[in-house]
Design a protein around this motif. Structure first.
Motif, short mmCIF file in Angstrom:
data_model
loop_
_atom_site.label_atom_id
_atom_site.label_comp_id
_atom_site.label_asym_id
_atom_site.label_seq_id
_atom_site.Cartn_x
_atom_site.Cartn_y
_atom_site.Cartn_z
N PRO A 193 0.82 -1.22 0.00
CA PRO A 193 0.00 0.00 0.00
C PRO A 193 0.85 1.27 0.00
O PRO A 193 0.53 2.23 -0.71
N ARG A 194 1.93 1.29 0.75
CA ARG A 194 2.79 2.48 0.80
C ARG A 194 3.48 2.71 -0.53
O ARG A 194 3.52 3.83 -1.04
N GLU A 195 4.03 1.65 -1.13
CA GLU A 195 4.68 1.77 -2.43
C GLU A 195 3.68 2.24 -3.48
O GLU A 195 3.99 3.12 -4.29
N LYS A 196 2.50 1.67 -3.45
CA LYS A 196 1.46 2.04 -4.42
C LYS A 196 1.11 3.52 -4.28
O LYS A 196 1.00 4.24 -5.27
N PHE A 197 0.94 3.98 -3.04
CA PHE A 197 0.61 5.38 -2.81
C PHE A 197 1.69 6.30 -3.39
O PHE A 197 1.40 7.28 -4.07
N VAL A 198 2.95 5.96 -3.11
CA VAL A 198 4.07 6.79 -3.57
C VAL A 198 4.13 6.82 -5.10
O VAL A 198 4.24 7.89 -5.71
N ILE A 199 4.04 5.66 -5.74
CA ILE A 199 4.12 5.59 -7.21
C ILE A 199 2.95 6.32 -7.85
O ILE A 199 3.14 7.10 -8.80
N GLU A 200 1.76 6.10 -7.34
CA GLU A 200 0.60 6.79 -7.93
C GLU A 200 0.70 8.29 -7.74
O GLU A 200 0.37 9.06 -8.65
N ALA A 201 1.17 8.73 -6.57
CA ALA A 201 1.31 10.17 -6.34
C ALA A 201 2.38 10.77 -7.24
O ALA A 201 2.17 11.80 -7.87
N ARG A 202 3.52 10.12 -7.31
CA ARG A 202 4.66 10.68 -8.05
C ARG A 202 4.47 10.64 -9.57
O ARG A 202 4.94 11.52 -10.27
N PHE A 203 3.78 9.62 -10.08
CA PHE A 203 3.71 9.44 -11.53
C PHE A 203 2.33 9.63 -12.15
O PHE A 203 2.22 9.87 -13.34
N PHE A 204 1.27 9.49 -11.35
CA PHE A 204 -0.07 9.53 -11.92
C PHE A 204 -0.91 10.69 -11.41
O PHE A 204 -1.98 10.94 -11.94
N ASP A 205 -0.46 11.38 -10.39
CA ASP A 205 -1.19 12.54 -9.85
C ASP A 205 -0.97 13.72 -10.79
O ASP A 205 0.15 14.02 -11.18
N ASP A 206 -2.05 14.40 -11.14
CA ASP A 206 -1.94 15.54 -12.06
C ASP A 206 -1.07 16.66 -11.49
O ASP A 206 -0.44 17.39 -12.24
N ASP A 207 -1.01 16.77 -10.17
CA ASP A 207 -0.21 17.82 -9.54
C ASP A 207 1.27 17.50 -9.50
O ASP A 207 2.09 18.38 -9.24
N LYS A 208 1.65 16.24 -9.73
CA LYS A 208 3.04 15.79 -9.70
C LYS A 208 3.76 16.28 -8.44
O LYS A 208 4.70 17.06 -8.50
N PRO A 209 3.31 15.84 -7.25
CA PRO A 209 3.94 16.30 -6.02
C PRO A 209 5.40 15.85 -5.92
O PRO A 209 5.78 14.82 -6.48
N THR A 210 6.19 16.62 -5.22
CA THR A 210 7.59 16.27 -4.99
C THR A 210 7.66 15.17 -3.94
O THR A 210 6.68 14.88 -3.25
#
Length: 86
Positions: free
Chosen positions: A27-44
């Motif tokens: 779950p943690r890896e999934k959250f990080v990958i989805e946030a970093r690569f699939f989130d429109d905001d592209k969070p740091t």
């Protein structure tokens, strides 16, 4: 036009493969990958870390571990990363 349809189907299949690989992550890896690569905001990494209560370096480590797991999973499925496009 048949080439366009074939390209679209291949692209859809590739997306399904990647989504399946992401779903196999923790779950943690999934959250990080989805946030970093699939989130429109592209969070740091820092912004993702703030959401999880982790430091930026730990997010980087989680991201690298997840990407390694995805790469290894693709390799085990016989998918050549040099020709694999989304």
């Amino acid at each position: 036009k048949a080439q366009d349809i074939e390209a679209a189907l291949l692209s859809d299949n590739r997306r399904k493969v990647i989504k399946g690989m992401i779903n196999d992550l923790s779950p943690r890896e999934k959250f990080v990958i989805e946030a970093r690569f699939f989130d429109d905001d592209k969070p740091t990494s820092k912004e993702v870390g703030d959401k999880l209560g982790l430091v930026e370096e730990r997010i980087r480590q989680i991201e690298m571990q997840a990407l390694r797991r995805i790469r290894d999973g693709l390799h085990k499925r016989g998918i050549d990363l040099n020709t694999f496009e989304i």
